[in-house]
Design a protein around this motif. Sequence first.
Motif, PDB file in Angstrom:
ATOM      1  N   ALA A   1      -3.503   3.021 -28.154  1.00  0.00           N
ATOM      2  CA  ALA A   1      -2.163   3.472 -28.548  1.00  0.00           C
ATOM      3  C   ALA A   1      -1.658   4.519 -27.577  1.00  0.00           C
ATOM      4  CB  ALA A   1      -2.198   4.026 -29.970  1.00  0.00           C
ATOM      5  N   LEU A   2      -2.525   5.430 -27.152  1.00  0.00           N
ATOM      6  CA  LEU A   2      -2.154   6.419 -26.141  1.00  0.00           C
ATOM      7  C   LEU A   2      -1.735   5.745 -24.845  1.00  0.00           C
ATOM      8  CD1 LEU A   2      -4.948   9.169 -26.363  1.00  0.00           C
ATOM      9  CD2 LEU A   2      -2.500   9.531 -26.697  1.00  0.00           C
ATOM     10  N   MET A   3      -2.528   4.759 -24.441  1.00  0.00           N
ATOM     11  CA  MET A   3      -2.273   4.061 -23.192  1.00  0.00           C
ATOM     12  C   MET A   3      -0.914   3.364 -23.215  1.00  0.00           C
ATOM     13  SD  MET A   3      -4.329   0.771 -21.685  1.00  0.00           S
ATOM     14  CE  MET A   3      -3.715  -0.195 -23.099  1.00  0.00           C
ATOM     15  N   VAL A   4      -0.628   2.654 -24.294  1.00  0.00           N
ATOM     16  CA  VAL A   4       0.633   1.916 -24.384  1.00  0.00           C
ATOM     17  C   VAL A   4       1.810   2.888 -24.415  1.00  0.00           C
ATOM     18  CG1 VAL A   4       2.012   0.366 -25.823  1.00  0.00           C
ATOM     19  CG2 VAL A   4      -0.429  -0.091 -25.470  1.00  0.00           C
ATOM     20  N   ALA A   5       1.671   3.977 -25.148  1.00  0.00           N
ATOM     21  CA  ALA A   5       2.762   4.946 -25.237  1.00  0.00           C
ATOM     22  C   ALA A   5       3.008   5.630 -23.896  1.00  0.00           C
ATOM     23  CB  ALA A   5       2.440   5.994 -26.301  1.00  0.00           C
ATOM     24  N   ALA A   6       1.948   5.918 -23.141  1.00  0.00           N
ATOM     25  CA  ALA A   6       2.084   6.634 -21.871  1.00  0.00           C
ATOM     26  C   ALA A   6       2.375   5.719 -20.702  1.00  0.00           C
ATOM     27  CB  ALA A   6       0.812   7.427 -21.595  1.00  0.00           C
ATOM     28  N   GLY A   7       2.002   4.440 -20.798  1.00  0.00           N
ATOM     29  CA  GLY A   7       2.234   3.511 -19.702  1.00  0.00           C
ATOM     30  C   GLY A   7       1.373   3.836 -18.492  1.00  0.00           C
ATOM     31  N   ARG A   8       1.916   3.644 -17.284  1.00  0.00           N
ATOM     32  CA  ARG A   8       1.144   3.850 -16.051  1.00  0.00           C
ATOM     33  C   ARG A   8       0.734   5.305 -15.852  1.00  0.00           C
ATOM     34  NH1 ARG A   8       3.191  -1.128 -17.076  1.00  0.00           N
ATOM     35  NH2 ARG A   8       2.108  -2.651 -15.753  1.00  0.00           N
ATOM     36  N   GLU A   9       1.459   6.243 -16.495  1.00  0.00           N
ATOM     37  CA  GLU A   9       1.103   7.646 -16.367  1.00  0.00           C
ATOM     38  C   GLU A   9      -0.263   7.923 -17.009  1.00  0.00           C
ATOM     39  OE1 GLU A   9       1.639  11.508 -14.964  1.00  0.00           O
ATOM     40  OE2 GLU A   9       2.613   9.594 -14.492  1.00  0.00           O
ATOM     41  N   PHE A  10      -0.651   7.073 -17.961  1.00  0.00           N
ATOM     42  CA  PHE A  10      -1.974   7.189 -18.575  1.00  0.00           C
ATOM     43  C   PHE A  10      -3.053   7.043 -17.512  1.00  0.00           C
ATOM     44  CE2 PHE A  10      -5.714   5.247 -20.563  1.00  0.00           C
ATOM     45  CZ  PHE A  10      -5.945   6.102 -21.630  1.00  0.00           C
ATOM     46  N   LEU A  11      -2.883   6.077 -16.628  1.00  0.00           N
ATOM     47  CA  LEU A  11      -3.846   5.848 -15.555  1.00  0.00           C
ATOM     48  C   LEU A  11      -3.809   6.983 -14.543  1.00  0.00           C
ATOM     49  CD1 LEU A  11      -5.912   4.014 -14.197  1.00  0.00           C
ATOM     50  CD2 LEU A  11      -4.023   2.795 -13.101  1.00  0.00           C
ATOM     51  N   ASN A  12      -2.619   7.497 -14.236  1.00  0.00           N
ATOM     52  CA  ASN A  12      -2.490   8.572 -13.249  1.00  0.00           C
ATOM     53  C   ASN A  12      -3.206   9.846 -13.697  1.00  0.00           C
ATOM     54  OD1 ASN A  12      -0.934   6.917 -11.626  1.00  0.00           O
ATOM     55  ND2 ASN A  12       1.003   7.644 -12.491  1.00  0.00           N
TER      56      ASN A  12
ATOM     57  N   GLY B   1     -14.012   3.852  -6.229  1.00  0.00           N
ATOM     58  CA  GLY B   1     -15.012   2.983  -6.828  1.00  0.00           C
ATOM     59  C   GLY B   1     -14.712   2.614  -8.265  1.00  0.00           C
ATOM     60  N   ASN B   2     -13.598   3.159  -8.805  1.00  0.00           N
ATOM     61  CA  ASN B   2     -13.238   2.855 -10.192  1.00  0.00           C
ATOM     62  C   ASN B   2     -12.088   1.857 -10.278  1.00  0.00           C
ATOM     63  OD1 ASN B   2     -15.182   4.461 -11.263  1.00  0.00           O
ATOM     64  ND2 ASN B   2     -13.822   6.027 -12.084  1.00  0.00           N
ATOM     65  N   GLU B   3     -12.013   0.985  -9.273  1.00  0.00           N
ATOM     66  CA  GLU B   3     -10.937  -0.007  -9.284  1.00  0.00           C
ATOM     67  C   GLU B   3     -11.000  -0.884 -10.532  1.00  0.00           C
ATOM     68  OE1 GLU B   3     -12.908   0.609  -6.755  1.00  0.00           O
ATOM     69  OE2 GLU B   3     -11.542   1.495  -5.279  1.00  0.00           O
ATOM     70  N   TRP B   4     -12.204  -1.119 -11.019  1.00  0.00           N
ATOM     71  CA  TRP B   4     -12.374  -1.933 -12.232  1.00  0.00           C
ATOM     72  C   TRP B   4     -11.644  -1.310 -13.410  1.00  0.00           C
ATOM     73  CZ3 TRP B   4     -14.353   0.271 -16.568  1.00  0.00           C
ATOM     74  CH2 TRP B   4     -15.029   1.485 -16.395  1.00  0.00           C
ATOM     75  N   PHE B   5     -11.667   0.037 -13.467  1.00  0.00           N
ATOM     76  CA  PHE B   5     -11.014   0.728 -14.569  1.00  0.00           C
ATOM     77  C   PHE B   5      -9.496   0.597 -14.440  1.00  0.00           C
ATOM     78  CE2 PHE B   5      -9.119   4.611 -16.383  1.00  0.00           C
ATOM     79  CZ  PHE B   5      -9.547   4.476 -17.691  1.00  0.00           C
ATOM     80  N   ALA B   6      -8.985   0.808 -13.234  1.00  0.00           N
ATOM     81  CA  ALA B   6      -7.545   0.668 -13.016  1.00  0.00           C
ATOM     82  C   ALA B   6      -7.083  -0.753 -13.334  1.00  0.00           C
ATOM     83  CB  ALA B   6      -7.200   1.037 -11.574  1.00  0.00           C
ATOM     84  N   ASN B   7      -7.876  -1.741 -12.920  1.00  0.00           N
ATOM     85  CA  ASN B   7      -7.514  -3.137 -13.194  1.00  0.00           C
ATOM     86  C   ASN B   7      -7.509  -3.411 -14.696  1.00  0.00           C
ATOM     87  OD1 ASN B   7      -7.303  -3.678 -10.466  1.00  0.00           O
ATOM     88  ND2 ASN B   7      -9.425  -4.397 -10.278  1.00  0.00           N
ATOM     89  N   SER B   8      -8.470  -2.820 -15.409  1.00  0.00           N
ATOM     90  CA  SER B   8      -8.522  -3.009 -16.856  1.00  0.00           C
ATOM     91  C   SER B   8      -7.292  -2.414 -17.536  1.00  0.00           C
ATOM     92  CB  SER B   8      -9.796  -2.353 -17.411  1.00  0.00           C
ATOM     93  OG  SER B   8      -9.810  -2.391 -18.823  1.00  0.00           O
ATOM     94  N   ILE B   9      -6.885  -1.233 -17.112  1.00  0.00           N
ATOM     95  CA  ILE B   9      -5.697  -0.595 -17.693  1.00  0.00           C
ATOM     96  C   ILE B   9      -4.457  -1.425 -17.398  1.00  0.00           C
ATOM     97  CG2 ILE B   9      -4.199   1.436 -17.616  1.00  0.00           C
ATOM     98  CD1 ILE B   9      -6.803   1.947 -19.045  1.00  0.00           C
ATOM     99  N   GLU B  10      -4.326  -1.853 -16.165  1.00  0.00           N
ATOM    100  CA  GLU B  10      -3.153  -2.641 -15.778  1.00  0.00           C
ATOM    101  C   GLU B  10      -3.089  -3.945 -16.572  1.00  0.00           C
ATOM    102  OE1 GLU B  10      -0.690  -1.852 -14.082  1.00  0.00           O
ATOM    103  OE2 GLU B  10      -1.291  -0.158 -12.829  1.00  0.00           O
ATOM    104  N   HIS B  11      -4.238  -4.563 -16.774  1.00  0.00           N
ATOM    105  CA  HIS B  11      -4.277  -5.818 -17.532  1.00  0.00           C
ATOM    106  C   HIS B  11      -3.845  -5.595 -18.975  1.00  0.00           C
ATOM    107  CE1 HIS B  11      -5.618  -9.709 -19.028  1.00  0.00           C
ATOM    108  NE2 HIS B  11      -6.339  -9.072 -19.946  1.00  0.00           N
ATOM    109  N   ARG B  12      -4.351  -4.528 -19.592  1.00  0.00           N
ATOM    110  CA  ARG B  12      -3.989  -4.267 -20.987  1.00  0.00           C
ATOM    111  C   ARG B  12      -2.527  -3.864 -21.132  1.00  0.00           C
ATOM    112  NH1 ARG B  12      -8.248  -0.138 -23.060  1.00  0.00           N
ATOM    113  NH2 ARG B  12      -8.751   0.122 -20.853  1.00  0.00           N
ATOM    114  N   LEU B  13      -2.008  -3.115 -20.160  1.00  0.00           N
ATOM    115  CA  LEU B  13      -0.593  -2.740 -20.213  1.00  0.00           C
ATOM    116  C   LEU B  13       0.304  -3.980 -20.083  1.00  0.00           C
ATOM    117  CD1 LEU B  13      -0.513   0.514 -18.055  1.00  0.00           C
ATOM    118  CD2 LEU B  13      -0.222   0.320 -20.532  1.00  0.00           C
TER     119      LEU B  13
END
Length: 305
Positions: free
Chosen positions: A248-259, A268-280
Amino acid sequence: MSQKIRKRVPENPNSPRYSDPLDQITDLAGVRVITYFLNTVQEVELVISEEFDVIERIDKSEAFEKDQRLGYQSLHLLVKLKGNRCALPEYARFTGLTAEIQVRTILQHAWAEIEHDIQYKAVYTLPSETKRRFMALAGALEIADREFQAIAKTDRKLRDAALKSVAEDRLSGVEITPEALKAYLDKRYGADGRMSDYSYTYTVRLLKALGFTDLNELSDFLNGYDHDRISRALYGSRQGQLTRFEDALMVAAGREFLNRHPWGNRAGNEWFANSIEHRLKTAEEAGFSVGNGRLPNRQDDSGKG
Protein backbone atom coordinates in the motif's frame (compact mmCIF):
# COMPACT_ATOMS: atom_id res chain seq x y z
CA MET A 1 36.83 -20.54 47.60
CA SER A 2 40.27 -21.87 48.62
CA GLN A 3 41.50 -18.27 48.86
CA LYS A 4 38.60 -17.42 51.15
CA ILE A 5 39.36 -20.36 53.42
CA ARG A 6 43.01 -19.23 53.72
CA LYS A 7 42.08 -15.68 54.79
CA ARG A 8 43.56 -14.41 58.03
CA VAL A 9 42.24 -12.09 60.73
CA PRO A 10 43.48 -8.58 59.77
CA GLU A 11 44.54 -7.83 63.36
CA ASN A 12 46.39 -11.15 63.67
CA PRO A 13 47.85 -12.51 60.40
CA ASN A 14 48.78 -15.78 62.13
CA SER A 15 45.17 -16.54 63.01
CA PRO A 16 42.83 -17.98 60.34
CA ARG A 17 39.53 -16.15 59.87
CA TYR A 18 37.56 -19.41 59.73
CA SER A 19 38.29 -22.08 62.34
CA ASP A 20 35.61 -24.37 60.81
CA PRO A 21 35.27 -23.29 57.15
CA LEU A 22 32.62 -25.81 56.13
CA ASP A 23 30.34 -24.59 58.90
CA GLN A 24 31.26 -20.90 58.98
CA ILE A 25 31.39 -20.10 55.26
CA THR A 26 27.80 -19.69 54.09
CA ASP A 27 28.37 -19.35 50.37
CA LEU A 28 29.80 -22.79 49.61
CA ALA A 29 26.82 -22.89 47.26
CA GLY A 30 25.65 -19.67 45.73
CA VAL A 31 24.30 -17.82 42.76
CA ARG A 32 24.44 -14.23 41.58
CA VAL A 33 21.51 -12.52 39.87
CA ILE A 34 22.38 -9.41 37.85
CA THR A 35 19.63 -7.02 36.82
CA TYR A 36 19.50 -3.98 34.59
CA PHE A 37 17.49 -1.78 36.94
CA LEU A 38 17.30 -1.06 40.67
CA ASN A 39 13.62 -1.90 41.05
CA THR A 40 14.26 -5.33 39.56
CA VAL A 41 16.52 -6.08 42.52
CA GLN A 42 13.46 -5.68 44.77
CA GLU A 43 11.35 -7.83 42.46
CA VAL A 44 13.97 -10.59 42.49
CA GLU A 45 14.15 -10.44 46.29
CA LEU A 46 10.38 -10.90 46.47
CA VAL A 47 10.55 -14.00 44.28
CA ILE A 48 13.40 -15.42 46.37
CA SER A 49 11.48 -14.85 49.61
CA GLU A 50 8.52 -16.72 48.15
CA GLU A 51 10.57 -19.69 46.98
CA PHE A 52 13.08 -20.05 49.85
CA ASP A 53 13.38 -19.59 53.59
CA VAL A 54 15.51 -16.47 53.97
CA ILE A 55 17.59 -16.86 57.13
CA GLU A 56 19.67 -13.72 56.74
CA ARG A 57 19.44 -10.56 54.65
CA ILE A 58 22.47 -8.32 54.18
CA ASP A 59 22.17 -5.08 52.22
CA LYS A 60 25.74 -4.08 51.45
CA SER A 61 24.72 -0.50 50.71
CA GLU A 62 23.47 -0.21 54.32
CA ALA A 63 26.72 -1.68 55.61
CA PHE A 64 28.77 0.73 53.47
CA GLU A 65 30.74 2.47 56.22
CA LYS A 66 30.91 -0.56 58.53
CA ASP A 67 32.52 -2.73 55.87
CA GLN A 68 34.80 0.13 54.76
CA ARG A 69 34.02 -0.56 51.14
CA LEU A 70 33.89 2.01 48.41
CA GLY A 71 30.83 1.94 46.26
CA TYR A 72 30.12 -1.73 46.84
CA GLN A 73 26.36 -2.22 46.78
CA SER A 74 24.71 -5.60 46.60
CA LEU A 75 21.93 -7.55 48.27
CA HIS A 76 23.07 -10.82 49.87
CA LEU A 77 20.51 -13.37 51.01
CA LEU A 78 21.29 -16.57 52.89
CA VAL A 79 18.59 -19.10 52.04
CA LYS A 80 17.48 -22.65 52.62
CA LEU A 81 14.99 -24.77 50.75
CA LYS A 82 11.48 -24.68 52.19
CA GLY A 83 10.23 -27.79 53.98
CA ASN A 84 7.77 -28.71 51.23
CA ARG A 85 10.59 -28.68 48.69
CA CYS A 86 12.87 -30.79 50.88
CA ALA A 87 10.06 -33.37 51.20
CA LEU A 88 10.48 -34.18 47.51
CA PRO A 89 12.89 -37.05 46.84
CA GLU A 90 14.96 -35.11 44.32
CA TYR A 91 15.61 -32.32 46.85
CA ALA A 92 15.89 -34.32 50.08
CA ARG A 93 19.69 -34.40 49.93
CA PHE A 94 19.76 -30.58 50.10
CA THR A 95 17.91 -30.45 53.43
CA GLY A 96 19.69 -28.06 55.76
CA LEU A 97 21.95 -26.67 53.01
CA THR A 98 22.55 -22.93 53.30
CA ALA A 99 23.27 -21.07 50.07
CA GLU A 100 23.92 -17.44 49.26
CA ILE A 101 22.10 -15.48 46.58
CA GLN A 102 23.58 -12.14 45.56
CA VAL A 103 21.38 -9.68 43.70
CA ARG A 104 22.80 -6.52 42.17
CA THR A 105 22.48 -4.25 39.17
CA ILE A 106 24.88 -4.53 36.27
CA LEU A 107 26.59 -1.29 37.35
CA GLN A 108 26.98 -2.56 40.90
CA HIS A 109 28.39 -5.78 39.48
CA ALA A 110 30.91 -3.92 37.33
CA TRP A 111 32.06 -1.97 40.37
CA ALA A 112 32.40 -5.06 42.56
CA GLU A 113 34.38 -6.95 39.94
CA ILE A 114 36.78 -4.09 39.26
CA GLU A 115 37.22 -3.36 42.97
CA HIS A 116 37.93 -7.02 43.64
CA ASP A 117 40.37 -7.23 40.74
CA ILE A 118 42.52 -4.33 41.89
CA GLN A 119 42.07 -5.33 45.55
CA TYR A 120 41.08 -1.88 46.78
CA LYS A 121 38.88 -3.18 49.57
CA ALA A 122 39.55 -1.13 52.69
CA VAL A 123 39.34 2.64 52.97
CA TYR A 124 42.40 2.91 55.20
CA THR A 125 44.70 1.28 52.62
CA LEU A 126 44.09 3.91 49.96
CA PRO A 127 46.00 7.13 49.35
CA SER A 128 43.77 10.16 49.94
CA GLU A 129 43.65 11.13 46.25
CA THR A 130 42.69 7.60 45.19
CA LYS A 131 40.08 7.46 47.93
CA ARG A 132 38.48 10.71 46.76
CA ARG A 133 38.31 9.46 43.19
CA PHE A 134 36.78 6.17 44.27
CA MET A 135 34.18 7.98 46.34
CA ALA A 136 33.33 10.31 43.44
CA LEU A 137 32.97 7.35 41.10
CA ALA A 138 30.82 5.51 43.63
CA GLY A 139 28.43 8.48 43.69
CA ALA A 140 28.41 8.68 39.90
CA LEU A 141 27.52 4.99 39.60
CA GLU A 142 24.70 5.38 42.10
CA ILE A 143 23.33 8.36 40.16
CA ALA A 144 23.64 6.41 36.91
CA ASP A 145 21.71 3.48 38.39
CA ARG A 146 18.92 5.79 39.48
CA GLU A 147 18.89 7.59 36.14
CA PHE A 148 18.65 4.33 34.21
CA GLN A 149 15.68 3.41 36.40
CA ALA A 150 14.05 6.80 35.74
CA ILE A 151 14.63 6.45 31.99
CA ALA A 152 13.07 2.99 31.98
CA LYS A 153 10.05 4.28 33.90
CA THR A 154 9.57 7.25 31.58
CA ASP A 155 10.04 5.08 28.48
CA ARG A 156 7.37 2.64 29.67
CA LYS A 157 5.03 5.54 30.41
CA LEU A 158 5.53 6.97 26.91
CA ARG A 159 5.00 3.55 25.31
CA ASP A 160 1.79 2.94 27.26
CA ALA A 161 0.49 6.39 26.33
CA ALA A 162 1.24 5.74 22.65
CA LEU A 163 -0.57 2.38 22.71
CA LYS A 164 -3.57 3.99 24.39
CA SER A 165 -3.65 6.73 21.75
CA VAL A 166 -3.56 4.16 18.95
CA ALA A 167 -6.39 2.20 20.56
CA GLU A 168 -8.46 5.40 20.74
CA ASP A 169 -7.53 6.50 17.18
CA ARG A 170 -5.73 9.59 18.44
CA LEU A 171 -2.73 9.29 16.14
CA SER A 172 -1.48 12.88 16.00
CA GLY A 173 1.93 13.13 17.62
CA VAL A 174 2.28 9.37 18.15
CA GLU A 175 5.87 8.62 17.22
CA ILE A 176 6.43 5.69 14.89
CA THR A 177 8.11 2.95 16.94
CA PRO A 178 8.00 -0.82 16.42
CA GLU A 179 5.53 -1.21 19.30
CA ALA A 180 3.24 1.62 18.17
CA LEU A 181 3.38 0.50 14.53
CA LYS A 182 2.41 -3.06 15.46
CA ALA A 183 -0.57 -1.77 17.46
CA TYR A 184 -1.62 0.45 14.55
CA LEU A 185 -1.32 -2.34 11.96
CA ASP A 186 -3.01 -4.90 14.20
CA LYS A 187 -5.99 -2.57 14.44
CA ARG A 188 -6.12 -1.44 10.80
CA TYR A 189 -4.79 -4.51 8.96
CA GLY A 190 -5.59 -7.33 11.37
CA ALA A 191 -3.16 -9.04 13.74
CA ASP A 192 -0.59 -11.40 12.23
CA GLY A 193 1.17 -13.64 14.73
CA ARG A 194 3.74 -14.68 12.15
CA MET A 195 5.45 -11.28 12.29
CA SER A 196 8.59 -11.02 14.45
CA ASP A 197 9.72 -8.02 16.48
CA TYR A 198 12.57 -7.58 14.02
CA SER A 199 10.09 -7.26 11.15
CA TYR A 200 8.46 -4.24 12.80
CA THR A 201 11.85 -2.74 13.62
CA TYR A 202 12.87 -3.06 9.97
CA THR A 203 9.59 -1.52 8.81
CA VAL A 204 10.07 1.46 11.14
CA ARG A 205 13.48 2.07 9.54
CA LEU A 206 11.81 1.97 6.13
CA LEU A 207 9.15 4.46 7.21
CA LYS A 208 11.77 6.86 8.56
CA ALA A 209 13.69 6.57 5.28
CA LEU A 210 10.47 7.50 3.47
CA GLY A 211 10.16 10.56 5.70
CA PHE A 212 7.38 9.62 8.13
CA THR A 213 7.62 10.70 11.77
CA ASP A 214 4.21 10.04 13.33
CA LEU A 215 1.28 7.69 12.79
CA ASN A 216 -1.21 10.40 11.87
CA GLU A 217 0.98 11.46 8.97
CA LEU A 218 1.22 7.84 7.85
CA SER A 219 -2.51 7.22 8.20
CA ASP A 220 -3.36 10.30 6.11
CA PHE A 221 -0.90 9.22 3.45
CA LEU A 222 -2.52 5.80 3.07
CA ASN A 223 -6.09 7.10 3.13
CA GLY A 224 -8.01 5.73 0.15
CA TYR A 225 -5.60 2.87 -0.57
CA ASP A 226 -7.27 -0.48 0.13
CA HIS A 227 -4.51 -2.83 1.22
CA ASP A 228 -6.66 -5.92 0.67
CA ARG A 229 -7.59 -5.03 -2.92
CA ILE A 230 -4.00 -4.04 -3.72
CA SER A 231 -2.71 -7.35 -2.38
CA ARG A 232 -5.18 -9.40 -4.40
CA ALA A 233 -4.39 -7.41 -7.54
CA LEU A 234 -0.64 -7.93 -7.17
CA TYR A 235 -0.57 -11.55 -6.02
CA GLY A 236 -4.01 -12.98 -6.64
CA SER A 237 -4.50 -13.54 -2.90
CA ARG A 238 -4.40 -11.75 0.44
CA GLN A 239 -0.84 -11.55 1.75
CA GLY A 240 0.45 -11.11 5.29
CA GLN A 241 0.05 -7.94 7.31
CA LEU A 242 3.40 -6.27 6.61
CA THR A 243 3.43 -7.26 2.94
CA ARG A 244 0.02 -5.64 2.46
CA PHE A 245 1.15 -2.58 4.34
CA GLU A 246 4.37 -2.16 2.37
CA ASP A 247 2.57 -2.65 -0.94
CA ALA A 248 0.00 0.00 0.00
CA LEU A 249 2.90 2.35 0.76
CA MET A 250 4.51 1.49 -2.55
CA VAL A 251 1.37 2.12 -4.60
CA ALA A 252 0.63 5.39 -2.81
CA ALA A 253 4.21 6.67 -3.22
CA GLY A 254 4.81 5.38 -6.75
CA ARG A 255 8.38 5.58 -8.12
CA GLU A 256 9.42 7.79 -5.19
CA PHE A 257 9.07 4.68 -3.02
CA LEU A 258 11.97 3.12 -4.93
CA ASN A 259 14.03 6.34 -4.82
CA ARG A 260 13.83 6.58 -1.04
CA HIS A 261 13.88 2.90 -0.18
CA PRO A 262 17.15 1.86 1.55
CA TRP A 263 17.61 -0.85 -1.07
CA GLY A 264 16.57 1.29 -4.01
CA ASN A 265 19.91 2.72 -5.12
CA ARG A 266 22.30 0.00 -4.05
CA ALA A 267 24.52 -1.52 -6.70
CA GLY A 268 23.60 -5.12 -7.35
CA ASN A 269 19.98 -4.62 -6.27
CA GLU A 270 18.58 -4.41 -9.78
CA TRP A 271 16.32 -7.34 -8.92
CA PHE A 272 14.67 -5.22 -6.24
CA ALA A 273 14.12 -2.26 -8.57
CA ASN A 274 12.69 -4.60 -11.22
CA SER A 275 10.33 -6.12 -8.65
CA ILE A 276 9.05 -2.69 -7.60
CA GLU A 277 8.59 -1.57 -11.19
CA HIS A 278 6.70 -4.76 -12.02
CA ARG A 279 4.34 -4.38 -9.08
CA LEU A 280 3.74 -0.70 -9.80
CA LYS A 281 2.89 -1.51 -13.41
CA THR A 282 0.53 -4.27 -12.27
CA ALA A 283 -1.16 -1.85 -9.87
CA GLU A 284 -1.60 0.74 -12.63
CA GLU A 285 -3.11 -1.85 -14.95
CA ALA A 286 -5.50 -2.84 -12.15
CA GLY A 287 -6.75 0.75 -11.98
CA PHE A 288 -5.03 2.01 -8.82
CA SER A 289 -3.87 5.64 -8.62
CA VAL A 290 -0.14 5.02 -8.39
CA GLY A 291 1.96 7.76 -6.87
CA ASN A 292 -0.87 10.05 -5.80
CA GLY A 293 0.41 10.17 -2.23
CA ARG A 294 2.95 12.86 -1.40
CA LEU A 295 5.73 11.55 0.81
CA PRO A 296 6.78 13.86 3.65
CA ASN A 297 9.86 16.00 3.22
CA ARG A 298 12.85 14.33 4.78
CA GLN A 299 15.17 16.36 6.99
CA ASP A 300 17.74 16.58 4.23
CA ASP A 301 14.99 17.76 1.84
CA SER A 302 14.07 20.80 3.97
CA GLY A 303 13.54 23.90 1.93
CA LYS A 304 13.10 22.05 -1.33
CA GLY A 305 9.30 22.18 -1.23
